[in-house]
Design a protein around this motif. Structure first.
Motif, PDB file in Angstrom:
ATOM      1  N   LEU A  94     -16.069  58.274  50.575  1.00  0.00           N
ATOM      2  CA  LEU A  94     -16.882  57.725  51.659  1.00  0.00           C
ATOM      3  C   LEU A  94     -17.710  56.512  51.255  1.00  0.00           C
ATOM      4  N   GLY A  95     -17.785  56.229  49.956  1.00  0.00           N
ATOM      5  CA  GLY A  95     -18.688  55.178  49.500  1.00  0.00           C
ATOM      6  C   GLY A  95     -18.028  53.926  48.967  1.00  0.00           C
ATOM      7  N   VAL A  96     -16.701  53.872  49.010  1.00  0.00           N
ATOM      8  CA  VAL A  96     -15.982  52.704  48.491  1.00  0.00           C
ATOM      9  C   VAL A  96     -15.524  51.833  49.656  1.00  0.00           C
ATOM     10  N   LEU A  97     -15.688  50.531  49.506  1.00  0.00           N
ATOM     11  CA  LEU A  97     -15.286  49.585  50.543  1.00  0.00           C
ATOM     12  C   LEU A  97     -13.757  49.511  50.661  1.00  0.00           C
ATOM     13  N   PRO A  98     -13.245  49.036  51.791  1.00  0.00           N
ATOM     14  CA  PRO A  98     -11.800  48.805  51.907  1.00  0.00           C
ATOM     15  C   PRO A  98     -11.313  47.845  50.815  1.00  0.00           C
ATOM     16  N   PRO A  99     -10.006  47.833  50.553  1.00  0.00           N
ATOM     17  CA  PRO A  99      -9.476  47.007  49.450  1.00  0.00           C
ATOM     18  C   PRO A  99      -9.889  45.541  49.509  1.00  0.00           C
ATOM     19  N   ASP A 100     -10.058  45.001  50.708  1.00  0.00           N
ATOM     20  CA  ASP A 100     -10.445  43.591  50.824  1.00  0.00           C
ATOM     21  C   ASP A 100     -11.954  43.400  50.972  1.00  0.00           C
ATOM     22  N   GLY A 101     -12.724  44.487  50.786  1.00  0.00           N
ATOM     23  CA  GLY A 101     -14.168  44.417  50.959  1.00  0.00           C
ATOM     24  C   GLY A 101     -14.875  43.964  49.695  1.00  0.00           C
ATOM     25  N   SER A 102     -16.059  43.384  49.865  1.00  0.00           N
ATOM     26  CA  SER A 102     -16.880  42.928  48.736  1.00  0.00           C
ATOM     27  C   SER A 102     -18.343  43.096  49.109  1.00  0.00           C
ATOM     28  N   LEU A 103     -19.057  43.876  48.320  1.00  0.00           N
ATOM     29  CA  LEU A 103     -20.475  44.068  48.596  1.00  0.00           C
ATOM     30  C   LEU A 103     -21.248  42.770  48.405  1.00  0.00           C
ATOM     31  N   PHE A 104     -20.905  41.995  47.402  1.00  0.00           N
ATOM     32  CA  PHE A 104     -21.616  40.735  47.177  1.00  0.00           C
ATOM     33  C   PHE A 104     -21.447  39.782  48.368  1.00  0.00           C
TER      34      PHE A 104
END
Length: 288
Positions: free
Chosen positions: A88-98
């Motif tokens: 539940l805490g990992v972004l989608p493959p193309d996601g970036s928190l920065f």
């Protein structure tokens, strides 16, 4: 989510308290004619070698019929919690928190990650709520403090005669932590980043207040900022849980026997805390 406390001052704190004659973290006792509940407020991560066990808690554990925690304290539950957090805490493959964060917040996260030796590559893949936890974990590791020296792990090894109970499942707790909107999570992460960068003594202040049963400081440091910054988040993570746990304990008081409850200290202080709620139901409640 709950304000995650860093541990920059933990080593000095542990040394300063190692010889303390009287440790008195807050304990409440709830009674009726044939039941007793002892409520003890936890700090989930403590510096090693801190003498914190109050005599009232030790006596209560010897006589306890049941022992309640927020979550089950066992390796299986810990492993399942970690799996759920990853799901539940990992972004989608193309996601970036920065990229998700405003540039100023992204720059601050890079600074804090470097200070506390948390991989920016790891952080970039996480949703804001889990990034908070990762950063706090880095801060605790930096000074050698971790959950194995926290209240729950130590108490769980005590009172072997008591039946273990939990208010929540790992799925319920992770669900609450991950339920906030993206804006809500970013705002909470921003608060934690500034706290870790700007208040190196915050953890020491919190633990000293806990050791001294200084409820006013505990409220000001642990609850008031979240209550002000995000009332909805405070309601979901504090008030609503307090209400549910009070219902469980009210049912327990209608039976008989002796119970010890160990939950985060923030759930026990103030007019919204579990002791105040039980007092409002008519039970005798003594404590700080």
């Amino acid at each position: 989510m709950k304000r995650l406390r860093h541990a920059l001052a933990a080593v000095a704190l542990a040394a300063s308290f190692a010889g303390t004659a009287v440790a008195a973290p807050p304990v409440w006792v709830v009674k009726d004619k044939d039941s007793e509940i002892v409520l003890f407020g936890s700090i989930h991560v403590l510096p090693a070698n801190l003498d914190w066990e109050p005599p009232a808690l030790e006596e209560a554990l010897k006589a306890a019929d049941d022992l309640w925690f927020e979550l089950p304290i066992d390796p299986q539950s810990e492993a399942y919690t970690a799996v759920l957090a990853q799901q539940l805490g990992v972004l989608p493959p193309d996601g970036s928190l920065f990229k998700l964060l405003p540039p100023e917040d992204a720059a601050l996260m890079s600074q804090v990650a470097a200070t506390y030796e948390v991989s920016p590559v790891l952080l970039d893949r996480l949703k804001p709520w889990l990034a908070e936890i990762a950063l706090a974990g880095g801060a605790y590791r930096k000074v050698g403090a971790d959950a194995t020296t926290g209240v729950e792990k130590i108490i769980s090894a005590m009172a072997p005669q008591a039946k273990r109970q939990a208010f929540e499942t790992p799925a319920e707790q992770i669900g609450m932590l991950s339920a906030g909107s993206s804006d809500e999570q970013v705002a909470s992460l921003r608060e934690t980043l500034h706290e870790m960068a700007d208040k190196p003594d915050e953890y020491a202040v919190l633990v000293k207040a806990w050791i001294d049963s200084d409820l006013a400081t505990l409220d000001a440091e642990a609850l008031a900022p979240l209550r002000k910054a995000s009332p909805e988040l405070f309601k979901r993570l504090v008030s609503d849980r307090n209400a549910r746990w009070t219902q469980v304990l009210d049912a327990r008081m209608k039976g008989h026997g002796k119970t010890v409850v160990v939950v985060g200290v923030g759930h026990l202080i103030g007019p919204d805390g579990v002791p105040a709620r039980l007092r409002a139901l008519g039970y005798s409640v003594t404590g700080p």
